[in-house]
Write a protein that holds these residues in place. Structure first.
Motif, PDB file in Angstrom:
ATOM      1  N   ILE A   1      49.940 -14.715   8.479  1.00 38.58           N
ATOM      2  CA  ILE A   1      49.894 -16.152   8.202  1.00 38.58           C
ATOM      3  C   ILE A   1      50.874 -16.943   9.060  1.00 38.58           C
ATOM      4  O   ILE A   1      51.098 -18.125   8.802  1.00 38.58           O
ATOM      5  N   PHE A   2      51.440 -16.308  10.080  1.00 37.17           N
ATOM      6  CA  PHE A   2      52.401 -17.017  10.929  1.00 37.17           C
ATOM      7  C   PHE A   2      51.705 -18.211  11.565  1.00 37.17           C
ATOM      8  O   PHE A   2      50.699 -18.071  12.267  1.00 37.17           O
ATOM      9  N   PRO A   3      52.194 -19.433  11.331  1.00 39.91           N
ATOM     10  CA  PRO A   3      51.420 -20.638  11.672  1.00 39.91           C
ATOM     11  C   PRO A   3      51.155 -20.833  13.152  1.00 39.91           C
ATOM     12  O   PRO A   3      50.090 -21.330  13.531  1.00 39.91           O
ATOM     13  N   LEU A   4      52.090 -20.460  14.024  1.00 36.76           N
ATOM     14  CA  LEU A   4      51.885 -20.699  15.451  1.00 36.76           C
ATOM     15  C   LEU A   4      50.712 -19.890  15.994  1.00 36.76           C
ATOM     16  O   LEU A   4      49.858 -20.412  16.710  1.00 36.76           O
ATOM     17  N   SER A   5      50.664 -18.605  15.643  1.00 39.50           N
ATOM     18  CA  SER A   5      49.574 -17.762  16.134  1.00 39.50           C
ATOM     19  C   SER A   5      48.246 -18.126  15.474  1.00 39.50           C
ATOM     20  O   SER A   5      47.193 -18.117  16.127  1.00 39.50           O
ATOM     21  N   VAL A   6      48.264 -18.465  14.184  1.00 42.79           N
ATOM     22  CA  VAL A   6      47.027 -18.840  13.501  1.00 42.79           C
ATOM     23  C   VAL A   6      46.466 -20.132  14.088  1.00 42.79           C
ATOM     24  O   VAL A   6      45.260 -20.237  14.369  1.00 42.79           O
ATOM     25  N   THR A   7      47.329 -21.131  14.305  1.00 45.17           N
ATOM     26  CA  THR A   7      46.872 -22.396  14.871  1.00 45.17           C
ATOM     27  C   THR A   7      46.296 -22.195  16.269  1.00 45.17           C
ATOM     28  O   THR A   7      45.238 -22.743  16.609  1.00 45.17           O
ATOM     29  N   ALA A   8      46.988 -21.402  17.091  1.00 43.66           N
ATOM     30  CA  ALA A   8      46.494 -21.145  18.445  1.00 43.66           C
ATOM     31  C   ALA A   8      45.143 -20.447  18.417  1.00 43.66           C
ATOM     32  O   ALA A   8      44.247 -20.764  19.211  1.00 43.66           O
ATOM     33  N   PHE A   9      44.964 -19.505  17.492  1.00 40.76           N
ATOM     34  CA  PHE A   9      43.693 -18.785  17.425  1.00 40.76           C
ATOM     35  C   PHE A   9      42.559 -19.701  16.985  1.00 40.76           C
ATOM     36  O   PHE A   9      41.430 -19.582  17.484  1.00 40.76           O
ATOM     37  N   VAL A  10      42.832 -20.613  16.064  1.00 36.71           N
ATOM     38  CA  VAL A  10      41.802 -21.572  15.644  1.00 36.71           C
ATOM     39  C   VAL A  10      41.379 -22.437  16.827  1.00 36.71           C
ATOM     40  O   VAL A  10      40.186 -22.724  17.019  1.00 36.71           O
ATOM     41  N   VAL A  11      42.337 -22.841  17.658  1.00 34.29           N
ATOM     42  CA  VAL A  11      42.006 -23.639  18.834  1.00 34.29           C
ATOM     43  C   VAL A  11      41.163 -22.827  19.807  1.00 34.29           C
ATOM     44  O   VAL A  11      40.214 -23.335  20.411  1.00 34.29           O
ATOM     45  N   VAL A  12      41.506 -21.548  19.981  1.00 34.11           N
ATOM     46  CA  VAL A  12      40.721 -20.679  20.866  1.00 34.11           C
ATOM     47  C   VAL A  12      39.286 -20.582  20.362  1.00 34.11           C
ATOM     48  O   VAL A  12      38.324 -20.667  21.133  1.00 34.11           O
ATOM     49  N   LEU A  13      39.104 -20.417  19.059  1.00 38.88           N
ATOM     50  CA  LEU A  13      37.758 -20.317  18.495  1.00 38.88           C
ATOM     51  C   LEU A  13      36.967 -21.609  18.661  1.00 38.88           C
ATOM     52  O   LEU A  13      35.737 -21.581  18.798  1.00 38.88           O
ATOM     53  N   SER A  14      37.649 -22.736  18.641  1.00 38.78           N
ATOM     54  CA  SER A  14      36.947 -24.013  18.746  1.00 38.78           C
ATOM     55  C   SER A  14      36.598 -24.376  20.184  1.00 38.78           C
ATOM     56  O   SER A  14      35.875 -25.349  20.411  1.00 38.78           O
ATOM     57  N   ALA A  15      37.086 -23.610  21.159  1.00 35.87           N
ATOM     58  CA  ALA A  15      36.778 -23.886  22.557  1.00 35.87           C
ATOM     59  C   ALA A  15      35.355 -23.438  22.885  1.00 35.87           C
ATOM     60  O   ALA A  15      34.675 -22.795  22.073  1.00 35.87           O
ATOM     61  N   ASP A  16      34.898 -23.771  24.082  1.00 38.10           N
ATOM     62  CA  ASP A  16      33.578 -23.339  24.532  1.00 38.10           C
ATOM     63  C   ASP A  16      33.532 -21.812  24.605  1.00 38.10           C
ATOM     64  O   ASP A  16      34.466 -21.191  25.111  1.00 38.10           O
ATOM     65  N   ARG A  17      32.451 -21.219  24.068  1.00 45.22           N
ATOM     66  CA  ARG A  17      32.338 -19.750  23.966  1.00 45.22           C
ATOM     67  C   ARG A  17      33.548 -19.181  23.225  1.00 45.22           C
ATOM     68  O   ARG A  17      34.112 -18.148  23.598  1.00 45.22           O
TER      69      ARG A  17
END
Length: 242
Positions: A14-30
């Motif tokens: 649940i570490f917020p920095l890595s979770v937030t970054a991963f959500v952004v990666v998922l929301s990118a194209d492909r």
């Protein structure tokens, strides 16, 4: 060993920095493919750390009260202290930022305040906002390279120090290590599967999660750091003095 690994693994998940970054990666194209690259790199780095520790110890924990055992406990105490100091620092810094976001007299500003504000230079963009903008345009290889950088290394180091006590002659130790690795990666796996099997719904829900973490990032960092840090400090002091 298992309770320590469960708490540390949960903190990593649940570490917020890595979770937030991963959500952004998922929301990118492909994003699902980039998310998969992120997870594979994350797991590879995580397993490499565990493997390095187990190779060093030979899969046998140090004898109680021996110098290696005492050194391991001291390392965990130092990591716990560092996490508490970091959490306190974030708490104090977060409190000042919150107070400075809106001056106390802002509500009593004169009617001409809007005109005065018009001549001011725009506020600088938040670092988290700049990071999100960059992550929106990354490639799959970049996503894979970011994963090790975004791991919470303080917590990973605490897990590595705990794994020193693993006895690979026991099945329970294998199960504990597997559970630790799965728990530490569980949030990323859950979001990846959600994005794959429910792309339309997940886009909205993960966006809400991203907004929540960005809004409450400081509180989450403080909570994770203090809870894990105090636990490591308390248990290490008890082991050193008992």
């Amino acid at each position: 060993m298992l309770p320590d690994l469960v708490l540390i693994g949960l903190g990593i998940a649940i570490f917020p920095l890595s979770v937030t970054a991963f959500v952004v990666v998922l929301s990118a194209d492909r994003g699902t493919w980039k998310g998969l690259a992120f997870i594979l790199s994350w797991v590879a780095c995580f397993v490499a750390v565990l493997a390095a520790v187990l190779i060093t110890t030979g899969g046998k924990p140090p004898a109680p009260k021996s110098p290696p055992s005492t050194a391991t406990i001291a390392v965990k105490l130092a990591i716990g202290t560092g996490l508490v100091v970091y959490g306190w620092y974030r708490y104090r810094g977060g409190g000042r930022t919150t107070r400075q976001e809106r001056p106390s007299g802002a509500d009593d500003a004169p009617a001409g305040g809007e005109a005065a504000d018009a001549g001011r230079s725009p506020e600088p963009e938040e670092p988290s906002g700049r990071m999100s903008a960059r992550l929106d345009r990354i490639s799959g290889w970049t996503a894979a390279g970011l994963a090790p950088l975004l791991q919470p290394w303080g917590l990973v180091a605490a897990g590595a120090a705990t794994v020193v006590g693993a006895d690979l002659s026991r099945t329970s130790s294998y199960l504990a290590l597997v559970a630790y690795a799965v728990l530490a990666t569980s949030s990323l796996l859950a979001m990846e599967l959600y994005a794959v099997f429910a792309p339309d719904t997940s886009r909205e829900r993960l966006g809400q999660l991203r907004t929540w973490f960005q809004t409450h990032q400081n509180q989450a960092l403080v909570g994770v750091s203090l809870v894990v840090g105090l636990f490591l400090m308390g248990k290490s002091i008890y082991e050193l003095t008992s």
